[in-house]
Design a protein around this motif. Structure first.
Motif, mmCIF file in Angstrom:
data_model
loop_
_atom_site.group_PDB
_atom_site.id
_atom_site.type_symbol
_atom_site.label_atom_id
_atom_site.label_comp_id
_atom_site.label_asym_id
_atom_site.label_seq_id
_atom_site.Cartn_x
_atom_site.Cartn_y
_atom_site.Cartn_z
ATOM 1 N N UNK A 165 52.320 40.418 32.253
ATOM 2 C CA UNK A 165 53.266 39.682 32.373
ATOM 3 C C UNK A 165 53.379 38.847 31.054
ATOM 4 N N UNK A 166 52.861 39.055 29.842
ATOM 5 C CA UNK A 166 52.949 38.470 28.639
ATOM 6 C C UNK A 166 54.006 39.295 27.760
ATOM 7 N N UNK A 167 54.046 40.738 28.219
ATOM 8 C CA UNK A 167 55.196 41.422 27.686
ATOM 9 C C UNK A 167 56.109 42.207 28.481
ATOM 10 N N UNK A 168 55.731 41.989 29.830
ATOM 11 C CA UNK A 168 56.719 42.782 30.935
ATOM 12 C C UNK A 168 56.616 41.835 32.101
ATOM 13 N N UNK A 169 57.782 41.718 32.780
ATOM 14 C CA UNK A 169 57.907 40.836 33.810
ATOM 15 C C UNK A 169 57.198 41.708 35.160
ATOM 16 N N UNK A 170 56.636 40.868 36.032
ATOM 17 C CA UNK A 170 55.923 41.525 37.207
ATOM 18 C C UNK A 170 56.362 40.525 38.290
ATOM 19 N N UNK A 171 57.198 41.273 39.319
ATOM 20 C CA UNK A 171 57.415 40.815 40.605
ATOM 21 C C UNK A 171 56.679 41.149 41.798
ATOM 22 N N UNK A 172 56.211 40.208 42.848
ATOM 23 C CA UNK A 172 55.540 40.623 43.747
ATOM 24 C C UNK A 172 56.082 39.679 44.859
ATOM 25 N N UNK A 173 56.004 40.709 46.003
ATOM 26 C CA UNK A 173 56.077 40.349 47.354
ATOM 27 C C UNK A 173 54.988 40.595 48.270
ATOM 28 N N UNK A 174 54.479 39.562 48.907
ATOM 29 C CA UNK A 174 53.389 39.513 49.574
ATOM 30 C C UNK A 174 53.567 39.604 51.317
ATOM 31 N N UNK A 175 53.206 40.799 51.743
ATOM 32 C CA UNK A 175 52.879 41.015 53.063
ATOM 33 C C UNK A 175 51.861 40.349 53.949
ATOM 34 N N UNK A 176 51.939 39.880 55.218
ATOM 35 C CA UNK A 176 50.768 39.172 55.720
ATOM 36 C C UNK A 176 50.585 37.790 55.394
ATOM 37 N N UNK A 177 51.627 36.970 54.979
ATOM 38 C CA UNK A 177 51.260 35.694 54.337
ATOM 39 C C UNK A 177 51.374 34.720 55.156
ATOM 40 N N UNK A 178 51.137 34.907 56.463
ATOM 41 C CA UNK A 178 51.351 33.657 57.264
ATOM 42 C C UNK A 178 49.844 32.854 57.277
ATOM 43 N N UNK A 179 49.899 31.627 57.577
ATOM 44 C CA UNK A 179 48.720 30.913 57.721
ATOM 45 C C UNK A 179 47.664 31.057 58.706
ATOM 46 N N UNK A 235 41.601 44.472 47.184
ATOM 47 C CA UNK A 235 40.232 44.487 47.258
ATOM 48 C C UNK A 235 39.503 43.376 46.295
ATOM 49 N N UNK A 236 40.000 43.376 45.069
ATOM 50 C CA UNK A 236 39.444 42.528 43.989
ATOM 51 C C UNK A 236 40.515 41.869 43.571
ATOM 52 N N UNK A 237 40.921 40.546 44.235
ATOM 53 C CA UNK A 237 42.217 40.149 43.611
ATOM 54 C C UNK A 237 42.186 39.358 42.477
ATOM 55 N N UNK A 238 40.804 38.985 41.896
ATOM 56 C CA UNK A 238 40.757 38.340 40.657
ATOM 57 C C UNK A 238 40.952 39.191 39.621
ATOM 58 N N UNK A 239 40.611 40.677 39.787
ATOM 59 C CA UNK A 239 40.535 41.628 38.778
ATOM 60 C C UNK A 239 42.129 42.040 38.655
ATOM 61 N N UNK A 240 42.869 41.921 39.800
ATOM 62 C CA UNK A 240 44.390 42.222 39.807
ATOM 63 C C UNK A 240 44.921 41.256 38.993
ATOM 64 N N UNK A 241 44.769 40.013 39.264
ATOM 65 C CA UNK A 241 45.506 38.978 38.601
ATOM 66 C C UNK A 241 45.266 38.737 37.084
ATOM 67 N N UNK A 242 44.066 39.197 36.565
ATOM 68 C CA UNK A 242 43.850 39.224 35.029
ATOM 69 C C UNK A 242 44.560 40.489 34.591
ATOM 70 N N UNK A 243 44.608 41.667 35.391
ATOM 71 C CA UNK A 243 45.587 42.833 34.764
ATOM 72 C C UNK A 243 47.139 42.304 34.636
ATOM 73 N N UNK A 244 47.326 41.596 35.895
ATOM 74 C CA UNK A 244 48.831 41.168 35.905
ATOM 75 C C UNK A 244 49.147 40.194 34.821
ATOM 76 N N UNK A 245 48.320 39.202 34.659
ATOM 77 C CA UNK A 245 48.778 38.374 33.345
ATOM 78 C C UNK A 245 48.720 38.805 32.325
ATOM 79 N N UNK A 246 47.994 40.017 32.026
ATOM 80 C CA UNK A 246 47.887 40.753 30.831
ATOM 81 C C UNK A 246 49.278 41.426 30.529
#
Length: 704
Positions: free
Chosen positions: A235-249, A222-233
């Motif tokens: 990722x500085x200390x623990x790895x984050x792996x993502x699998x994106x569904x519904x990623x066709x063009x 719903x708020x992708x920018x908010x998620x990315x900010x949290x994910x980057x925080x």
């Protein structure tokens, strides 16, 4: 949610085929089909709730939450959705602060369901209750014995925090984890995400001592920018792996520019994940393999790997996979060769992959692994074993663990015991934190994730911007130009306006003169100097080269006049209503062509692109994306992702790209679209690499 003292199951049922029965059984016994022993289940009180009362699985059933009469931390809800808003009010009165709503029938059912979901969330907030779900599998926390879900079983305890929009994916990975004996710190199914979001769980995982890697399956934020900010925080200390569904063009919005047509939801997610340090997998296999490796192995200090194998074919395939994953086979030093000669048969490969021969026993693997572990030229090791008559799989696994457990060992190691799926040998390795993956290519892929993790953590601050032969940015002037264009009812800015906007952003152009009549073009060409280019100025033509509105290599007055006439005819034949308001006569600039552009993603906002340009940009698609705003380090990384690096480096006598200059142009375009949000799309194409730096010779600007 993860460490409750007590749990209530609202909708507990005696029907073995119901969700309410499965949830209750999982809480009591840990699984739906295991032995009925509380030793395997949740250790705290479990309260079944059903208006019918009675007894289920030996437990008293309470007619209501208030009838329990004891504190309840968490309730799991499996009742018809129409009753749930009222339940939230009742739960608030009983002091319950957390609810997992497994029930479906909300937003996925259309407007009526959406309204019901809104009402449920409103009632929950009034009552001070946080909700996971609805329409979710539930939550599992192996360390706490908490299986508040309708999954068949618990996974082993481990270090991977699994977060998924799909409950079915969680159950599949749990089955795989039980077979291969790798563990999870938690498994969270968010379902419709009416309240608790991905970033909320990610924040908890970042602070959870049990979680060493977050693994996320997502279809939308719903708020992708908010998620990315949290994910980057995180990722500085623990790895984050993502699998994106519904990623066709298929979901990409219609676009007029090259940038817009190449962009889409997948490009936006890739860009955002890359900037945030999130490892984006393209398959479930990579998703699981990367998570296992990143949770237990250290980041690789570089990309040079050694492959240790007892079989030639899998070694060759691993070498091929290394190239595809951005790894390189380490060039073994003479001291390393000498040490290996001392422990391996005379006929060993004397190369990397290090083939220890098919009759290799555990001792040979141990000695070779110790040597490669000490080799300064090796950053990580992939160990492959194929079973032959002389092979000692169990002893070899123990030997690998022995070498890995040496306090001096600092390099990542990943194994593939080919064909030994779900066996004791793999469990020995996984129990020691050494991922044992089924196929060599998976092991190499996991090592690639460790190398990229190390590279991301080692990132250094970008260098200071260079001195540029470009005009200084004047963003106030850019805003004025766009305002004027909108007042003139121009959505696709004519060439003069587009050029002026980008010059105001600080981008250098070739010399150019715009004339309103074809008769004025020869004089303009004389003032510039031959050869020249002539282009139509038209607010109705988006891709000029596609309709014949550009003429190159014009060397005299007659060719310039003819070019203007031919352009008018070509545009009219393509679109008789298209207006031509003039012509630009431009200095002809030669060199390697690149493109810089921006499109606006409906979820993420401005998305910036750089890549190989010219008329073939959409054919070769050698481009990289990042989200705006852009840091200088982001810009330099984008340039490094272009595959045609030899062309940028001046192959076959071409001018060489000054990467700092291009990075600064990317920054300026990023700042332009940040300052002028009315700009919807931009193409600077081509931007030409010349001996004197980068020169733009065409541009397209589309505004809202």
């Amino acid at each position: 949610f993860f460490e409750p003292a007590s749990v209530a199951v609202v909708g507990a049922s005696s029907d073995p085929g119901s969700v309410g029965h499965a949830v209750l059984r999982n809480l009591l016994y840990g699984s739906t089909h295991g032995p009925e022993s509380r030793e395997n289940g949740f250790p705290g009180p479990v309260y079944p709730v059903n208006p019918g009362g009675g007894e289920i699985l030996g437990q008293r059933v309470f007619e209501s939450l208030s009838a329990i009469g004891e504190p309840v931390d968490l309730m799991v809800v499996a009742i018809p959705p129409k009753h749930i808003p009222g339940l939230m009010t009742e739960a608030g009165g009983a002091g319950i602060g957390h609810a997992i709503v497994i029930s479906a029938g909300f937003a996925e059912m259309g407007e009526g369901g959406k309204e019901l979901q809104r009402t449920m969330v409103e009632r929950a907030r009034e009552a001070g209750i946080r909700i996971v779900g609805p329409n979710c599998l539930g939550i599992l926390r192996p360390k706490s014995g908490l299986n508040a879900s309708f999954a068949e079983s618990q996974p082993p305890e481990g270090a991977i925090g699994l977060l998924s929009q799909s409950g079915a994916l969680i159950t599949g990975i749990i089955s795989y984890a039980n077979q291969e004996r790798f563990g999870l710190s938690a498994a969270v199914s968010l379902g419709a995400k009416a309240d608790v979001e991905d970033e909320d769980v990610l924040e908890w995982m970042a602070g959870d001592d049990e979680t060493r890697c977050a693994a996320l399956y997502v279809e939308s934020f719903p708020e992708p920018r908010k998620f990315l900010e949290r994910a980057e925080e995180m990722a500085r200390t623990k790895p984050v792996v993502a699998l994106k569904g519904g990623a066709t063009e298929a979901g990409a919005k219609a676009a007029s520019s090259h940038t817009g047509s190449l962009a889409g939801s997948l490009a936006a997610y890739r860009a955002g994940f890359a900037q945030s340090g999130v490892a984006m997998a393209d398959s479930i296999g990579d998703f699981v393999a990367w998570s296992r490796a990143l949770a237990y192995q250290p980041p690789a200090p570089g990309r040079r790997i050694a492959v240790l194998t007892n079989a030639g074919g899998p070694g060759v395939l691993s070498a091929d996979a290394a190239g595809r994953r951005g790894l390189e086979l380490a060039r073994l030093s003479e001291p390393t060769f000498s040490d290996l000669d001392g422990v391996l048969p005379r006929i060993w490969s004397r190369n990397n992959p290090v083939d220890v021969i098919g009759d290799a026993g555990a001792d040979r693997y141990r000695e070779a692994l110790n040597i490669l572990g000490r080799a300064e030229e090796v950053d990580g090791i992939v160990v492959i074993l194929t079973v032959q008559a002389m092979t000692e799989p169990k002893a070899t696994a123990e030997a690998i663990v022995e070498a890995h457990d040496d306090p001096s060992w600092t390099k990542p190691v990943v194994c593939s015991f080919l064909g030994l799926l779900g066996t004791e040998e793999g469990r020995i390795l996984d129990a020691a934190g050494i991922p044992e993956l089924n196929l060599p290519e998976q092991a190499v892929s996991a090592m690639g994730a460790l190398a990229r993790r190390g590279q991301w953590l080692r990132r250094e601050p970008a260098p200071a911007p260079p001195e540029l032969p470009h005009p200084a940015p004047d963003l106030d002037r850019a805003r004025e130009l766009v305002t004027d264009a909108r007042a003139a009812d121009q959505e696709n800015l004519d060439l003069d306006r587009a050029r002026a906007v980008l010059e105001a952003a600080g981008i250098r152009y070739n010399r150019s003169v715009t004339v309103s009549e074809a008769a004025e073009a020869p004089a303009a060409a004389e003032s510039i100097g031959y050869p020249v280019v002539v282009k139509a100025v038209s607010p109705d033509v988006v891709h000029k080269s596609d309709v014949g509105a550009v003429r190159l290599d014009l060397v005299d007055e007659e060719e310039v006049r003819t070019a203007c006439d031919e352009i008018r005819e070509a545009v009219a034949s393509h679109d008789p209503e298209a207006r031509i308001t003039g012509f630009t006569v431009e200095e002809q600039v030669s060199g390697t062509e690149i493109i810089v552009g921006v499109s606006r993603d409906p979820d993420f906002g401005p998305l910036l692109m750089v890549g190989m340009g010219g008329i073939f940009v959409e054919v070769y698609e050698d481009v990289a994306f990042r989200l705006v705003p852009l840091s200088r380090r982001d810009a330099l990384e984008m340039v490094g992702e272009i595959e045609a690096q030899p062309l940028l480096d001046g192959a076959r006598g071409r001018p060489k790209l000054r990467r700092g200059e291009l990075a600064e142009i990317l920054i300026r375009v990023s700042e332009l679209v940040g300052a002028v949000p009315e700009i919807r799309e931009i193409d600077v194409n081509p931007l030409v690499i010349t001996e004197d730096g980068l020169v733009a010779i065409d541009a397209r600007v589309i505004v809202e």
